[in-house]
Design an enzyme around this catalytic site. Structure first.
Site, PDB file in Angstrom:
ATOM      1  CG  ASP A  67      -0.289  -0.472   2.506  1.00 20.68           C
ATOM      2  OD1 ASP A  67       0.949  -0.356   2.625  1.00 20.68           O
ATOM      3  OD2 ASP A  67      -0.998  -0.972   3.389  1.00 20.68           O
ATOM      4  CG  ASN A 136      -8.422  -1.746  12.280  1.00 26.84           C
ATOM      5  OD1 ASN A 136      -7.541  -2.452  11.794  1.00 26.84           O
ATOM      6  ND2 ASN A 136      -8.821  -0.626  11.723  1.00 26.84           N
ATOM      7  CG  HIS A 138      -5.590  -2.554   9.004  1.00 32.21           C
ATOM      8  ND1 HIS A 138      -5.594  -1.192   9.265  1.00 32.21           N
ATOM      9  CD2 HIS A 138      -4.313  -2.948   9.265  1.00 32.21           C
ATOM     10  CE1 HIS A 138      -4.394  -0.809   9.640  1.00 32.21           C
ATOM     11  NE2 HIS A 138      -3.604  -1.844   9.656  1.00 32.21           N
TER      12      HIS A 138
HETATM   13  P1  PGA Z   1       2.425  -2.023  12.796  1.00 33.68           P
HETATM   14  O1  PGA Z   1       1.278  -1.975  11.690  1.00 33.68           O
HETATM   15  O2  PGA Z   1       3.383  -3.055  12.362  1.00 33.68           O
HETATM   16  O3  PGA Z   1       2.993  -0.618  12.774  1.00 33.68           O
HETATM   17  O4  PGA Z   1       1.742  -2.381  14.071  1.00 33.68           O
HETATM   18  C1  PGA Z   1       0.730  -3.158  11.189  1.00 33.68           C
HETATM   19  C2  PGA Z   1      -0.465  -2.833  10.336  1.00 33.68           C
HETATM   20  O5  PGA Z   1      -1.151  -1.825  10.591  1.00 33.68           O
HETATM   21  O6  PGA Z   1      -0.747  -3.604   9.398  1.00 33.68           O
END
Ligand code: PGA
Length: 260
Positions: A67, A136, A138
């Site tokens: 992304d 959450n 995702h």
């Molecule tokens: P993080 O993000 O590794 O910074 O916890 C993971 C994500 O949001 O997919």
């Protein structure tokens, strides 16, 4: 799902790196799907170390990141282009023609998203897709309510995601509201999905992903439909799994055990 529970975050990172390294050894021209975020930083550190030590080579692989924020040009300090350039592509001097991310500054983000899916298909599809998970649930920026059949497209970020990612931005900067993200269908087409999660903040999302219903409420639960998904966890991220004891019996300390 293959659920590997490692004793601590460093061991989980090492196990994840081992899986990537094995894939590169088996096929140096692997197409890797890459992820960003805090969880992946030590993964890229280890990959760079191992490449510098001559144990693995990444110069023949092709990569597609999950992304990019809409509105950020590649050179923006908080863009995922910059994240990847600083942590992996730059240190290893990789050919930019082989490393792909969606262009957040594309004039027509929807067209850019469609182009990106086509480019992945053109490259032969993703062999190994690396994933983190949001608190959450995702994956990529497929926020709750994402279609489980979605292609790469523009998504609106939730407030929770924007707050979680605010730590990467300066006090006077706002986290972009939109992102171009590989869709869930795109992720499910990868030949192997490897999700790494560490820390207590991920425990509820991990349990919903692996043991909850298949639901757009937790987009990562779509991995239940993936023919080959490997979930690499530390004990804190695994804390809410009801069937934890079973996973630890199948893969003691997150390792493979020969059958028989
Ligand atoms: P993080 O993000 O590794 O910074 O916890 C993971 C994500 O949001 O997919």
């Amino acid at each position: 799902m293959k659920i590997l529970i490692l004793p601590d975050p460093a061991a989980a990172v090492a196990r994840c790196v081992e899986i990537i390294a094995q894939t590169l050894t088996d096929n140096p021209q692997t197409v890797l799907g890459l992820a960003t975020g805090g969880t992946m930083e030590p993964v890229y550190e280890r990959l760079v170390e191992r490449a510098r030590a001559g144990e693995i080579a990444l110069d023949e692989m092709t990569s597609f990141n999950l992304d990019e924020y809409v509105g950020l040009p590649p050179e923006h300090p908080q863009s995922y282009h910059t994240y990847m350039a600083e942590r992996l592509f730059g240190p290893l001097g990789l050919d930019p023609a082989r490393t792909h991310l969606p262009r957040g500054d594309a004039e027509d983000p929807a067209a850019e998203a469609a182009r990106y899916d086509a480019a992945i298909a053109q490259a032969g599809g993703i062999d190994l897709q690396l994933l983190g998970i949001g608190g959450n649930g995702h994956i990529g920026f497929n926020e709750p309510s994402s279609s489980l059949a979605s292609p790469t497209r523009v998504k609106t970020l939730t407030l929770a995601t924007r707050e979680a990612n605010a730590r990467f931005f300066g006090p006077d900067e706002t986290v972009p509201r939109f992102a171009i993200t590989m869709g869930i269908a795109t992720i499910l087409r990868s030949r192997h999905a490897v999700l790494l999660a560490t820390g207590a903040k991920k425990a509820a999302a991990v349990a919903a992903m692996a043991e909850g219903p298949l639901s757009a409420r937790c987009p990562a639960s779509a991995l239940q439909m993936h023919p080959r998904a490997t979930i690499v966890l530390d004990t804190e991220a695994a804390a809410d799994l009801e069937l934890r004891q079973y996973y630890e019996t199948v893969h003691p300390k997150g390792q493979e055990v020969p059958l028989g």
